[in-house]
Scaffold this motif. Structure first.
Motif, PDB file in Angstrom:
ATOM      1  N   LEU A 138       0.830  -1.204   0.000  1.00 30.71           N
ATOM      2  CA  LEU A 138       0.000   0.000   0.000  1.00 30.71           C
ATOM      3  C   LEU A 138       0.864   1.254   0.000  1.00 30.71           C
ATOM      4  N   PRO A 139       0.312   2.396  -0.400  1.00 30.69           N
ATOM      5  CA  PRO A 139       1.075   3.648  -0.371  1.00 30.69           C
ATOM      6  C   PRO A 139       1.585   3.984   1.026  1.00 30.69           C
ATOM      7  N   THR A 140       0.888   3.487   2.040  1.00 29.15           N
ATOM      8  CA  THR A 140       1.289   3.728   3.429  1.00 29.15           C
ATOM      9  C   THR A 140       2.483   2.868   3.840  1.00 29.15           C
ATOM     10  N   ARG A 141       2.993   2.058   2.906  1.00 26.49           N
ATOM     11  CA  ARG A 141       4.033   1.066   3.147  1.00 26.49           C
ATOM     12  C   ARG A 141       3.489  -0.080   3.990  1.00 26.49           C
ATOM     13  N   GLY A 142       2.181  -0.175   4.070  1.00 29.23           N
ATOM     14  CA  GLY A 142       1.547  -1.323   4.679  1.00 29.23           C
ATOM     15  C   GLY A 142       1.224  -2.355   3.609  1.00 29.23           C
ATOM     16  N   GLN A 143       0.364  -3.325   3.959  1.00 22.04           N
ATOM     17  CA  GLN A 143      -0.019  -4.374   3.025  1.00 22.04           C
ATOM     18  C   GLN A 143      -1.517  -4.630   3.118  1.00 22.04           C
ATOM     19  N   ALA A 144      -2.088  -5.072   2.011  1.00 21.52           N
ATOM     20  CA  ALA A 144      -3.501  -5.426   1.975  1.00 21.52           C
ATOM     21  C   ALA A 144      -3.658  -6.836   1.449  1.00 21.52           C
ATOM     22  N   LEU A 145      -4.639  -7.552   1.973  1.00 23.90           N
ATOM     23  CA  LEU A 145      -5.056  -8.829   1.419  1.00 23.90           C
ATOM     24  C   LEU A 145      -6.025  -8.537   0.285  1.00 23.90           C
ATOM     25  N   LEU A 146      -5.768  -9.117  -0.892  1.00 26.70           N
ATOM     26  CA  LEU A 146      -6.557  -8.836  -2.087  1.00 26.70           C
ATOM     27  C   LEU A 146      -7.274 -10.097  -2.545  1.00 26.70           C
ATOM     28  N   ASP A 147      -8.577  -9.993  -2.765  1.00 27.42           N
ATOM     29  CA  ASP A 147      -9.382 -11.081  -3.321  1.00 27.42           C
ATOM     30  C   ASP A 147      -9.553 -10.815  -4.813  1.00 27.42           C
ATOM     31  N   LEU A 148      -8.919 -11.640  -5.643  1.00 25.23           N
ATOM     32  CA  LEU A 148      -8.961 -11.424  -7.082  1.00 25.23           C
ATOM     33  C   LEU A 148     -10.335 -11.688  -7.689  1.00 25.23           C
ATOM     34  N   VAL A 149     -11.194 -12.425  -6.979  1.00 19.77           N
ATOM     35  CA  VAL A 149     -12.521 -12.724  -7.509  1.00 19.77           C
ATOM     36  C   VAL A 149     -13.467 -11.547  -7.341  1.00 19.77           C
ATOM     37  N   THR A 150     -13.495 -10.955  -6.162  1.00 12.91           N
ATOM     38  CA  THR A 150     -14.424  -9.857  -5.889  1.00 12.91           C
ATOM     39  C   THR A 150     -13.794  -8.486  -6.065  1.00 12.91           C
ATOM     40  N   GLY A 151     -12.461  -8.416  -6.073  1.00 10.16           N
ATOM     41  CA  GLY A 151     -11.791  -7.126  -6.136  1.00 10.16           C
ATOM     42  C   GLY A 151     -11.672  -6.440  -4.795  1.00 10.16           C
ATOM     43  N   LYS A 152     -12.235  -7.026  -3.731  1.00  9.51           N
ATOM     44  CA  LYS A 152     -12.140  -6.411  -2.405  1.00  9.51           C
ATOM     45  C   LYS A 152     -10.734  -6.580  -1.843  1.00  9.51           C
ATOM     46  N   SER A 153     -10.334  -5.623  -1.009  1.00 10.23           N
ATOM     47  CA  SER A 153      -9.058  -5.721  -0.325  1.00 10.23           C
ATOM     48  C   SER A 153      -9.198  -5.189   1.090  1.00 10.23           C
ATOM     49  N   GLY A 154      -8.350  -5.698   1.985  1.00 10.69           N
ATOM     50  CA  GLY A 154      -8.392  -5.287   3.376  1.00 10.69           C
ATOM     51  C   GLY A 154      -6.995  -5.029   3.905  1.00 10.69           C
ATOM     52  N   ASP A 155      -6.814  -3.882   4.549  1.00 13.46           N
ATOM     53  CA  ASP A 155      -5.527  -3.494   5.131  1.00 13.46           C
ATOM     54  C   ASP A 155      -5.202  -4.431   6.298  1.00 13.46           C
ATOM     55  N   LEU A 156      -4.023  -5.053   6.264  1.00 14.90           N
ATOM     56  CA  LEU A 156      -3.623  -5.966   7.326  1.00 14.90           C
ATOM     57  C   LEU A 156      -3.198  -5.236   8.602  1.00 14.90           C
ATOM     58  N   GLY A 157      -3.017  -3.935   8.524  1.00 12.95           N
ATOM     59  CA  GLY A 157      -2.659  -3.165   9.715  1.00 12.95           C
ATOM     60  C   GLY A 157      -1.176  -3.148  10.026  1.00 12.95           C
ATOM     61  N   LEU A 158      -0.360  -3.763   9.190  1.00 12.19           N
ATOM     62  CA  LEU A 158       1.086  -3.823   9.426  1.00 12.19           C
ATOM     63  C   LEU A 158       1.757  -2.556   8.895  1.00 12.19           C
ATOM     64  N   ARG A 159       2.726  -2.043   9.650  1.00 11.74           N
ATOM     65  CA  ARG A 159       3.485  -0.869   9.256  1.00 11.74           C
ATOM     66  C   ARG A 159       4.941  -1.054   9.655  1.00 11.74           C
ATOM     67  N   PRO A 160       5.876  -0.371   8.963  1.00 10.19           N
ATOM     68  CA  PRO A 160       7.283  -0.461   9.363  1.00 10.19           C
ATOM     69  C   PRO A 160       7.484   0.097  10.766  1.00 10.19           C
ATOM     70  N   ASP A 161       8.439  -0.497  11.496  1.00  4.55           N
ATOM     71  CA  ASP A 161       8.769   0.035  12.814  1.00  4.55           C
ATOM     72  C   ASP A 161       9.749   1.191  12.668  1.00  4.55           C
ATOM     73  N   ALA A 162      10.276   1.674  13.788  1.00  4.38           N
ATOM     74  CA  ALA A 162      11.159   2.836  13.765  1.00  4.38           C
ATOM     75  C   ALA A 162      12.424   2.590  12.953  1.00  4.38           C
ATOM     76  N   LYS A 163      12.810   1.313  12.814  1.00  8.02           N
ATOM     77  CA  LYS A 163      14.010   0.979  12.051  1.00  8.02           C
ATOM     78  C   LYS A 163      13.683   0.617  10.602  1.00  8.02           C
ATOM     79  N   GLY A 164      12.417   0.710  10.234  1.00  7.53           N
ATOM     80  CA  GLY A 164      12.019   0.416   8.867  1.00  7.53           C
ATOM     81  C   GLY A 164      11.732  -1.043   8.591  1.00  7.53           C
ATOM     82  N   ALA A 165      11.814  -1.901   9.619  1.00  2.47           N
ATOM     83  CA  ALA A 165      11.536  -3.329   9.432  1.00  2.47           C
ATOM     84  C   ALA A 165      10.040  -3.579   9.562  1.00  2.47           C
TER      85      ALA A 165
END
Length: 393
Positions: free
Chosen positions: A333-360
């Motif tokens: 995602l543009p937020t540097r997070g990730q989304a789960l994508l369903d290729l059948v419906t086109g829906k996606s959901g943000d997994l809520g993950l973000r880089p920590d202070a060290k970028g990991a």
């Protein structure tokens, strides 16, 4: 994770599976990294489930499902906006559960779904060495111990599966593979006696009727054995095959060291049906399920298409390789997070993950073995996603 690494994540993950060292492994999902030595040692280290990559390491989750959907390949491309959180998009398929046992505080790690409402968890005696199994009831939040697992030094329990009221797994010691089971209600693990030694570790186990089926990691080959032990029987016409999702077996399997298309050839051991996926000149990192393939085309663009080559669509450059149940993958995602994508419906959901202070950052990728369980740790809790519920199964 820096920007360059994030941009190249799809290729890195794809290559990790192809280049994983040969060895025993488990976890119906796999990919190898320095922190996943057990899976490589125990064989399933180069196969699919939900792969969790953490700063160069991998962890994953698993359970194969039978069958596959009719896939309409019209993927969404969430590149401009951030979708809602995964638990908001699919509230009936997401749970957040404790990451540790209430008593003793030991860390819990999801393994498979025992059934639609029960999760199998394991604790470790040391790095990736399971020493106990627990059942977690998603409705009540109750955790119940199933059994202790005792293995010699350097021997690991792996390739867990459930069926017929039992949990099954393997251990590999030297060149010998042993199959084990325990009642889901609890008890002492018992080995399955076989008429001859099993010399090939399994990359996947699955219960089918009154038999346990498994495929050999090295060299392939599909075999069955009665659930209470007995003769190990090769499956006809599957001498080099690996289990994708029963009754579909194929070749090559997940481990493709020379970048061969994974599961290009499929064979249904119950009906005799065969399927050969179309691979175009210049395609790389191709991973195929029962109905659908993903990969990178000659122009360097990620794609998804049906096995016969129809309905091909470009995927976002941020798409991560891997495809579960012929329809689920993750995208950056543009937020540097990730989304789960369903290729059948086109829906996606943000997994809520973000880089920590060290970028990991933890990175999640569903695998091609039609695995229904995706899991990761977030803010001290385990996020559990049941892809089968999203798919309506």
């Amino acid at each position: 994770m820096n920007n360059d690494l994030e941009a190249d994540l799809a290729r890195v993950i794809g290559r990790a599976a192809e280049r994983a060292p040969q060895a025993p492994s488990d976890l119906p999902a796999r990919v190898v990294s320095r922190s996943r030595r057990r899976r490589s040692r125990t064989l399933a280290a180069a196969t699919a489930v939900a792969v969790v990559v953490v700063a160069g390491g991998v962890a994953l989750s698993v359970r194969g499902l039978q069958g596959a959907p009719d896939v309409a390949v019209h993927p969404a491309t969430p590149t401009a906006t951030t979708p809602g959180l995964v638990e908001q998009v699919w509230p009936d398929a997401v749970w957040k559960i404790p990451a540790k046992l209430r008593e003793g505080g030991r860390k819990l790690r999801p393994v498979i779904f025992i059934d639609d409402r029960t999760l199998l968890l394991e604790t470790w005696a040391s790095h990736e060495k399971a020493d106990a199994l627990y059942a977690y009831e998603l409705d009540t939040g109750r955790t119940r111990k199933i059994t202790d697992i005792r293995t010699p030094k350097g021997v690991f329990a792996s390739a867990f599966t459930a069926g017929a009221g039992r949990i099954f797994w393997q251990t590999i010691e030297d060149t010998r593979t042993r199959l084990w089971s325990v009642p889901i209600t609890g008890g002492e693990p018992a080995p399955l006696p076989t008429d001859a030694p099993i010399r090939k570790g399994a990359d996947k186990l699955v219960v089918t009727g009154d038999r346990l089926a498994f495929s050999a990691f090295q060299g392939g080959g599909v075999f069955t054995v009665p659930l209470d032990g007995g003769a190990v029987t090769p499956v006809k016409n599957a001498v080099e095959h690996h289990i994708l999702t029963w009754p579909w077996v194929g070749m090559p399997g997940d481990y493709t060291p020379d970048n061969e298309p994974s599961f290009k050839e499929l064979y249904n051991v119950e009906t005799g049906e065969m399927s050969l996926a179309l691979v175009r000149p210049g395609d790389e990192y191709v991973r195929c399920g029962v109905t659908t393939c993903v990969g990178v085309g000659a122009g360097g663009k990620p794609f998804v298409r049906l096995r016969d080559g129809s309905q091909e669509r470009e995927l976002p450059d941020t798409a991560m390789h891997g495809l579960s149940m012929d329809r689920f993958m993750t995208v950056s995602l543009p937020t540097r997070g990730q989304a789960l994508l369903d290729l059948v419906t086109g829906k996606s959901g943000d997994l809520g993950l973000r880089p920590d202070a060290k970028g990991a950052m933890t990175s999640v990728q569903p695998g091609i073995r039609n695995d229904r369980l995706v899991w990761y740790e977030l803010k001290g809790r385990l996020v559990i996603i049941d892809l089968a519920r999203i798919a309506g199964r």
